[in-house]
Design an enzyme around this catalytic site. Structure first.
Site, PDB file in Angstrom:
ATOM      1  N   ASP A  35     -35.482  18.621  73.644  1.00  0.00           N
ATOM      2  CA  ASP A  35     -35.028  19.444  74.765  1.00  0.00           C
ATOM      3  C   ASP A  35     -35.345  20.902  74.435  1.00  0.00           C
ATOM      4  O   ASP A  35     -34.774  21.474  73.501  1.00  0.00           O
ATOM      5  CB  ASP A  35     -33.530  19.245  75.000  1.00  0.00           C
ATOM      6  N   GLU A  60     -33.819  26.404  70.755  1.00  0.00           N
ATOM      7  CA  GLU A  60     -33.287  27.499  71.554  1.00  0.00           C
ATOM      8  C   GLU A  60     -33.647  28.824  70.886  1.00  0.00           C
ATOM      9  O   GLU A  60     -33.580  28.942  69.662  1.00  0.00           O
ATOM     10  CB  GLU A  60     -31.765  27.349  71.682  1.00  0.00           C
ATOM     11  N   ASN A  87     -38.812  30.082  68.637  1.00  0.00           N
ATOM     12  CA  ASN A  87     -39.561  30.385  69.851  1.00  0.00           C
ATOM     13  C   ASN A  87     -40.468  29.189  70.098  1.00  0.00           C
ATOM     14  O   ASN A  87     -41.387  28.934  69.312  1.00  0.00           O
ATOM     15  CB  ASN A  87     -40.370  31.668  69.657  1.00  0.00           C
ATOM     16  N   ASP A 113     -34.968  30.211  81.389  1.00  0.00           N
ATOM     17  CA  ASP A 113     -34.708  31.574  81.848  1.00  0.00           C
ATOM     18  C   ASP A 113     -35.657  31.927  82.987  1.00  0.00           C
ATOM     19  O   ASP A 113     -36.866  31.688  82.891  1.00  0.00           O
ATOM     20  CB  ASP A 113     -34.892  32.570  80.705  1.00  0.00           C
ATOM     21  N   LYS A 117     -40.884  37.221  87.929  1.00  0.00           N
ATOM     22  CA  LYS A 117     -41.671  38.359  88.394  1.00  0.00           C
ATOM     23  C   LYS A 117     -43.098  38.265  87.861  1.00  0.00           C
ATOM     24  O   LYS A 117     -43.337  37.771  86.761  1.00  0.00           O
ATOM     25  CB  LYS A 117     -41.028  39.669  87.946  1.00  0.00           C
ATOM     26  N   ASP A 149     -32.944  25.629  89.121  1.00  0.00           N
ATOM     27  CA  ASP A 149     -32.340  25.950  90.411  1.00  0.00           C
ATOM     28  C   ASP A 149     -33.060  27.115  91.080  1.00  0.00           C
ATOM     29  O   ASP A 149     -32.593  27.621  92.097  1.00  0.00           O
ATOM     30  CB  ASP A 149     -30.859  26.282  90.240  1.00  0.00           C
TER      31      ASP A 149
END
EC number: 2.1.1.33
Length: 236
Positions: A35, A60, A87, A113, A117, A149
């Site tokens: 994950d 993470e 990373n 995250d 943009k 989402d």
């Protein structure tokens, strides 16, 4: 509240050695679920408890989330779950290359995250090279699950995965989005979004038999699609 960190910061560019399965799990021969961007790790901790015959590893980039998550993982009676700091775009490729064939059987990226943009494209977690590393490590028929989402986040992930040609959707899966999470355990973000009765965009891919495209060509093709104004111009 999501606490963003910039994965392009100098402090995150050093490749880290991630331990092999033999150093992580009580039964390293069991199939692995990876994950990517697991946050506090609630999802994989629950999955590990429900599925003791699988090994679960979360990675993470936010170290303050990793420390308590891995502390809890180490308390698992099954010895089948870990949460590691790294990373993903710097350290995961080398780790996946060392795995025995068919050991990695599922990869998920859930609610990454939202770097949506245009100027933040390089901060997205799913970059062409990471996707190719995933495609190389997964055998045909194995799962790659993504959800978010935020449409501006999930749409490029879907487009990149489809562009690779290395993954198909299950034949009878709903399009464009699945209604349910195939992992059956929601993330913390997923619970929050669903409690607010907001949409979640989910896609399940399966590795097919197509060979991976050359990475340089794939990266250039993606650049032409994702950011055409800055795409390199072929030599005359």
């Amino acid at each position: 509240m999501r606490q963003h960190v910039n994965p392009l910061s100098r402090s995150f560019q050093l490749p880290l050695r991630l331990p092999p399965p033999s150093e992580l799990f009580t039964h390293p021969e069991h199939p692995i679920h990876l994950d990517i961007g697991c946050a506090r790790g609630r999802c994989i901790l629950d999955l590990a408890d429900r599925h003791p015959n699988w090994n679960h590893i979360g990675v993470e980039i936010r170290r303050p989330l990793v420390i308590p998550a891995d502390r809890e993982a180490l308390e698992s009676p099954h010895g089948n779950v870990r949460v590691l700091f790294c990373n993903a775009n710097i350290s995961l490729e080398g780790w996946m290359e060392t795995l025995p064939k068919d050991r990695l059987q599922r990869v998920s990226i859930q609610f990454p995250d939202p770097w949506f943009k245009r100027r933040h494209r390089k901060r997205r977690v799913l970059q062409p090279r990471l996707l190719m590393a995933i495609a190389s490590a997964l055998q045909p028929g194995k799962d790659f699950f993504i959800q978010s989402d935020v449409r501006e986040v999930i749409d490029p992930m879907v487009a990149l995965t489809e562009l690779s040609g290395c993954f198909d959707r299950p034949e009878n899966d709903a399009h464009p989005w699945r209604r349910t999470n195939p992992l059956t355990v929601p993330t913390e973000r997923e619970r929050y979004v669903m409690d607010q009765q907001l949409p979640v965009y989910r896609v399940l891919f399966r590795r097919n038999h197509t060979h991976q495209p050359p990475i340089e060509e794939f990266e250039q093709h993606w650049q032409e699609i994702d950011n055409p104004g800055n795409a390199p111009t072929p030599d005359a």
